[in-house]
Design a protein around this motif. Structure first.
Motif, PDB file in Angstrom:
ATOM      1  N   ARG A 105       0.827  -1.211   0.000  1.00  0.00           N
ATOM      2  CA  ARG A 105       0.000   0.000   0.000  1.00  0.00           C
ATOM      3  C   ARG A 105       0.861   1.259   0.000  1.00  0.00           C
ATOM      4  O   ARG A 105       0.582   2.223  -0.726  1.00  0.00           O
ATOM      5  CB  ARG A 105      -0.887   0.028   1.255  1.00  0.00           C
TER       6      ARG A 105
ATOM      7  N   HIS B 117       2.102   2.093  -3.287  1.00  0.00           N
ATOM      8  CA  HIS B 117       1.088   2.482  -4.270  1.00  0.00           C
ATOM      9  C   HIS B 117       0.463   3.831  -3.932  1.00  0.00           C
ATOM     10  O   HIS B 117       0.386   4.734  -4.770  1.00  0.00           O
ATOM     11  CB  HIS B 117       0.009   1.401  -4.325  1.00  0.00           C
TER      12      HIS B 117
ATOM     13  N   SER C  20      -3.615   5.147   1.473  1.00  0.00           N
ATOM     14  CA  SER C  20      -4.417   3.933   1.604  1.00  0.00           C
ATOM     15  C   SER C  20      -4.123   3.210   2.917  1.00  0.00           C
ATOM     16  O   SER C  20      -4.786   2.240   3.257  1.00  0.00           O
ATOM     17  CB  SER C  20      -4.188   3.005   0.406  1.00  0.00           C
TER      18      SER C  20
ATOM     19  N   MET D  22      -4.638   2.399   9.508  1.00  0.00           N
ATOM     20  CA  MET D  22      -3.745   1.297   9.858  1.00  0.00           C
ATOM     21  C   MET D  22      -2.480   1.798  10.546  1.00  0.00           C
ATOM     22  O   MET D  22      -2.005   1.189  11.502  1.00  0.00           O
ATOM     23  CB  MET D  22      -3.351   0.512   8.599  1.00  0.00           C
TER      24      MET D  22
ATOM     25  N   GLY E 258     -15.405   4.378  13.239  1.00  0.00           N
ATOM     26  CA  GLY E 258     -15.093   3.225  12.405  1.00  0.00           C
ATOM     27  C   GLY E 258     -13.988   3.471  11.411  1.00  0.00           C
ATOM     28  O   GLY E 258     -13.886   2.781  10.387  1.00  0.00           O
ATOM     29  N   ARG E 259     -13.148   4.443  11.695  1.00  0.00           N
ATOM     30  CA  ARG E 259     -12.098   4.795  10.735  1.00  0.00           C
ATOM     31  C   ARG E 259     -10.736   4.203  11.094  1.00  0.00           C
ATOM     32  O   ARG E 259      -9.716   4.619  10.553  1.00  0.00           O
ATOM     33  CB  ARG E 259     -11.990   6.318  10.625  1.00  0.00           C
ATOM     34  N   THR E 260     -10.707   3.281  12.022  1.00  0.00           N
ATOM     35  CA  THR E 260      -9.444   2.612  12.351  1.00  0.00           C
ATOM     36  C   THR E 260      -9.595   1.108  12.137  1.00  0.00           C
ATOM     37  O   THR E 260     -10.682   0.557  12.304  1.00  0.00           O
ATOM     38  CB  THR E 260      -9.041   2.861  13.818  1.00  0.00           C
ATOM     39  N   VAL E 261      -8.519   0.476  11.731  1.00  0.00           N
ATOM     40  CA  VAL E 261      -8.511  -0.978  11.578  1.00  0.00           C
ATOM     41  C   VAL E 261      -8.094  -1.570  12.924  1.00  0.00           C
ATOM     42  O   VAL E 261      -6.927  -1.477  13.318  1.00  0.00           O
ATOM     43  CB  VAL E 261      -7.535  -1.422  10.473  1.00  0.00           C
TER      44      VAL E 261
ATOM     45  N   PRO F 284      -3.812  -2.193  -4.018  1.00  0.00           N
ATOM     46  CA  PRO F 284      -4.765  -2.460  -2.956  1.00  0.00           C
ATOM     47  C   PRO F 284      -5.935  -1.493  -2.973  1.00  0.00           C
ATOM     48  O   PRO F 284      -5.800  -0.353  -3.406  1.00  0.00           O
ATOM     49  CB  PRO F 284      -3.927  -2.266  -1.694  1.00  0.00           C
ATOM     50  N   ASP F 285      -7.037  -1.953  -2.488  1.00  0.00           N
ATOM     51  CA  ASP F 285      -8.202  -1.078  -2.324  1.00  0.00           C
ATOM     52  C   ASP F 285      -8.122  -0.422  -0.958  1.00  0.00           C
ATOM     53  O   ASP F 285      -7.097  -0.439  -0.312  1.00  0.00           O
ATOM     54  CB  ASP F 285      -9.493  -1.902  -2.456  1.00  0.00           C
ATOM     55  N   ALA F 286      -9.229   0.114  -0.537  1.00  0.00           N
ATOM     56  CA  ALA F 286      -9.263   0.738   0.793  1.00  0.00           C
ATOM     57  C   ALA F 286      -8.874  -0.306   1.828  1.00  0.00           C
ATOM     58  O   ALA F 286      -9.049  -1.505   1.623  1.00  0.00           O
ATOM     59  CB  ALA F 286     -10.664   1.268   1.074  1.00  0.00           C
ATOM     60  N   PRO F 287      -8.332   0.138   2.978  1.00  0.00           N
ATOM     61  CA  PRO F 287      -7.879  -0.820   3.982  1.00  0.00           C
ATOM     62  C   PRO F 287      -9.004  -1.756   4.402  1.00  0.00           C
ATOM     63  O   PRO F 287     -10.144  -1.365   4.547  1.00  0.00           O
ATOM     64  CB  PRO F 287      -7.464   0.078   5.152  1.00  0.00           C
ATOM     65  N   GLU F 288      -8.632  -2.983   4.580  1.00  0.00           N
ATOM     66  CA  GLU F 288      -9.607  -3.899   5.174  1.00  0.00           C
ATOM     67  C   GLU F 288      -8.843  -4.779   6.142  1.00  0.00           C
ATOM     68  O   GLU F 288      -7.639  -4.957   6.024  1.00  0.00           O
ATOM     69  CB  GLU F 288     -10.305  -4.731   4.108  1.00  0.00           C
TER      70      GLU F 288
ATOM     71  N   VAL G 133     -12.413  -1.272   7.972  1.00  0.00           N
ATOM     72  CA  VAL G 133     -12.764   0.125   7.783  1.00  0.00           C
ATOM     73  C   VAL G 133     -13.710   0.229   6.596  1.00  0.00           C
ATOM     74  O   VAL G 133     -13.544  -0.467   5.603  1.00  0.00           O
ATOM     75  CB  VAL G 133     -11.493   0.948   7.538  1.00  0.00           C
ATOM     76  N   LYS G 134     -14.673   1.095   6.727  1.00  0.00           N
ATOM     77  CA  LYS G 134     -15.631   1.246   5.628  1.00  0.00           C
ATOM     78  C   LYS G 134     -14.929   1.803   4.389  1.00  0.00           C
ATOM     79  O   LYS G 134     -13.965   2.544   4.487  1.00  0.00           O
ATOM     80  CB  LYS G 134     -16.749   2.186   6.056  1.00  0.00           C
TER      81      LYS G 134
ATOM     82  N   LEU H 281     -13.272   6.134   2.597  1.00  0.00           N
ATOM     83  CA  LEU H 281     -12.897   6.887   3.783  1.00  0.00           C
ATOM     84  C   LEU H 281     -12.872   8.386   3.551  1.00  0.00           C
ATOM     85  O   LEU H 281     -13.382   9.159   4.344  1.00  0.00           O
ATOM     86  CB  LEU H 281     -11.502   6.439   4.238  1.00  0.00           C
TER      87      LEU H 281
END
Lengths: 506, 68
Positions: free
Chosen positions: A352, A355, A359, A363, A413-416, B17-21, B32-33, B36
């Protein structure tokens, strides 16, 4: 090949009283520790930490009150609150270190547990400020999980890794320095300001990079070294070395925290196994550390002694690829799921970052903080030297959910998140099951009034009817687990029974 | 590993990669939704409400002693 290892994290929290920058941080830190210990029914005077068995501590016991029944206002009666120093029921040490409250987590074996018991420390810090705030007439005391004040001072977040003594220290130094110079792209906490006193405007990846001055050394407060040589194993000294890592930042996000300890443990494993043979030494590593930190675009390069020019991210890829080869060679991992989790996240995050840095928002601490700061800059047209951005940087790390910006992001909900609030809550009072922390913490919970003192490698009991103190050494970090002593601890009616049980071979 | 052109070792440029998952091992519901950045403005609005009102004084008052 495994990520499993005995390890632990130490956090010194920033402490401040709003509107009173001259408040005495030693005294305040003592109050933070004492008020929490009192609420837990734990003595917090200086004698409760076992610095050495031969210390004449008996006469130093000033406080005999039942702490649960003590009025909070009496806590200031402790002769010297700045010496407050306790072992908690979760096996952690909570004490005043210089001018900061410090939480040293109990020993764990897996990165996920390191995150859980690290966040338990944040919850303990929060409960401490809440307890203080509930005292009438007490000025509010705030705690911050960061590492720099922007005025020139830094305070540490240290990691500890147990290693076999036989591993040659020069090998550790050679292979760890390039890793430590560059791992900040994953586990840096981000900082507004360049230079130790934030004299320069801008944003950098690491809280700590500007405070390092040398490659290897014993100091932690002056001439800070990338590799710290403090050698107190707190374990059987001829078998183990404790690698004391002082270069890390305090992490508030789970992925960064997990990767900080997980990838470091894997790199140490490769060093111990002789798997790293190439020399990836970086020229002028201290300057390189700062070069990497000062470029959030990740384009800055460092030069290896072999002439190669690489970004910090490139160097991290070298270590990841080496770990993948090591994983393929060795199939003896007792904790494959934990290792796979670290390897998968490590590769995901490096990919990530290569890239699109953003992104990794949610995290990695430094990216998530940067996203917020860039949002303010774009919306309000703020320059990097605007006070509001510096305020965001500080408030980012406030332990209070209503004020701490990481808490605000987490609630949205913005954190992993890798661990649950329930796990963190339980870890505030419960030790990890698979290390000696289980014995230490459980002794405090079950027999607190008879625990005269304790430390990483001992629990000392004051047994009723005995003139001398009874010291139980716990020099093997993997002995004293729940599987080994859990039943004995629960079934012993008193300390005498516990000691008798410990002395009786199975 | 000879050669001098290793500035980009083994990186996965092709895997976007897409948005974090959350990783597979993470607890469910931790992801994460998506999208963002779409609601960053509402995040900033909320943070406006909790930020110390006098930023300059707040920053100046955050003074620590060295530690470790």
């Amino acid at each position: 090949m495994t990520v499993r290892r005995i390890m632990g994290l130490e956090t010194e929290y920033g402490i401040s009283v709003p509107g009173d920058p001259m408040a005495n941080p030693m005294f305040l830190s003592g109050q933070v520790i004492s008020v929490y210990a009192a609420a837990q029914g734990i003595r917090s005077n200086q004698s409760s930490w076992d610095y050495a068995f031969e210390d004449p501590l008996r006469d130093a016991r000033g406080w005999q009150l039942d702490r649960l029944s003590a009025d909070p206002s009496q806590l200031t009666d402790i002769e010297d609150p700045t010496l407050a120093n306790v072992v908690l029921t979760n096996g952690a040490r909570y004490y005043v270190d210089h001018a900061h409250p410090e939480y040293s987590s109990p020993e764990v074996t897996l990165p996920r547990d390191a995150v859980i018991w690290d966040r338990a420390g944040d919850a303990i810090a929060l409960e401490s400020v809440r307890l203080l705030a509930s005292r009438p007439g007490q000025p509010p005391v705030n705690l911050y999980k960061n590492n720099a004040d922007g005025k020139g001072q830094s305070y540490g977040t240290h990691e500890n890794y147990l290693m076999p003594r036989r591993t040659a220290f020069p090998d550790i130094v050679r292979h760890l320095i390039p890793f430590f110079v560059t791992r900040q792209v994953v586990c840096g906490a981000g900082r507004v300001g360049i230079g130790v006193d934030s004299r320069g405007a801008g944003y950098q990846i690491s809280q700590r990079a500007d405070f390092f001055e040398t490659e290897v050394g014993l100091e932690t407060t002056l001439k800070r070294p990338i590799i710290n040589t403090r050698d107190e194993p707190h374990a059987v000294a001829d078998r183990y070395r404790r690698l004391h890592v002082i270069i890390g930042d305090a992490n508030l996000l789970d992925v960064a925290g997990l990767l900080k300890v997980g990838t470091t443990s894997l790199v140490l494993g490769m060093i111990e196994d002789g798997h790293l043979t190439e020399d990836w030494s970086i020229r002028r590593p201290v300057a390189a550390l700062q070069t990497v930190s000062h470029d959030p675009t990740l384009r800055a390069t460092v030069e290896l002694v072999d002439g190669r020019v690489m970004t910090g991210l490139d160097v991290q890829w070298l270590y990841l690829e080496a770990a993948k080869r090591w994983l393929e060679l060795r199939g003896d991992d007792p904790e494959p799921e934990a290792t796979t989790e670290v390897m998968t996240l490590w590769e995901d995050v490096l990919t990530r970052l290569g890239h699109d840095v953003m992104s990794c928002a949610g995290m990695l601490d430094w990216v998530t903080k940067l996203q917020l700061l860039e949002g303010f800059r774009a919306r309000d047209g703020l320059a990097w030297d605007d006070h509001r951005l510096a305020a965001v940087d500080i408030q980012w790390a406030d332990v209070r959910p209503e004020k701490g910006l990481v808490h605000r992001l987490r609630d949205r909900g913005r954190t992993v998140d890798l661990v649950t609030p329930e796990q963190v809550r339980a870890a505030q009072t419960t030790p990890p099951e698979d290390t000696r922390a289980w014995f230490r913490g459980s002794c405090v919970r079950r027999f607190g009034s008879e625990v005269f003192s304790a430390s990483w490698d001992s629990v000392v009991f004051d047994v009723p009817g005995h003139a001398s103190l009874q010291r139980v050494p716990i020099l093997e970090p993997e002995r004293g687990t729940r599987a080994q002593v859990g039943t004995l601890l629960e079934e012993s009616a008193d300390v005498t029974a516990l000691l008798r049980g410990l002395a009786t071979p199975d | 590993m000879p050669g001098q052109e290793h500035a980009k070792p083994q990186r996965r440029e092709d895997e976007v990669p897409d948005a974090p998952e959350a990783p597979p091992a993470a607890p469910s519901g931790a992801a994460v939704k998506e999208g963002l950045s779409d609601d960053i403005d509402s995040v900033l609005d909320e943070i406006d409400g909790v930020l110390e009102s006098n930023a300059e004084e707040f920053v100046r008052g955050f003074v620590q002693k060295g530690g470790e």
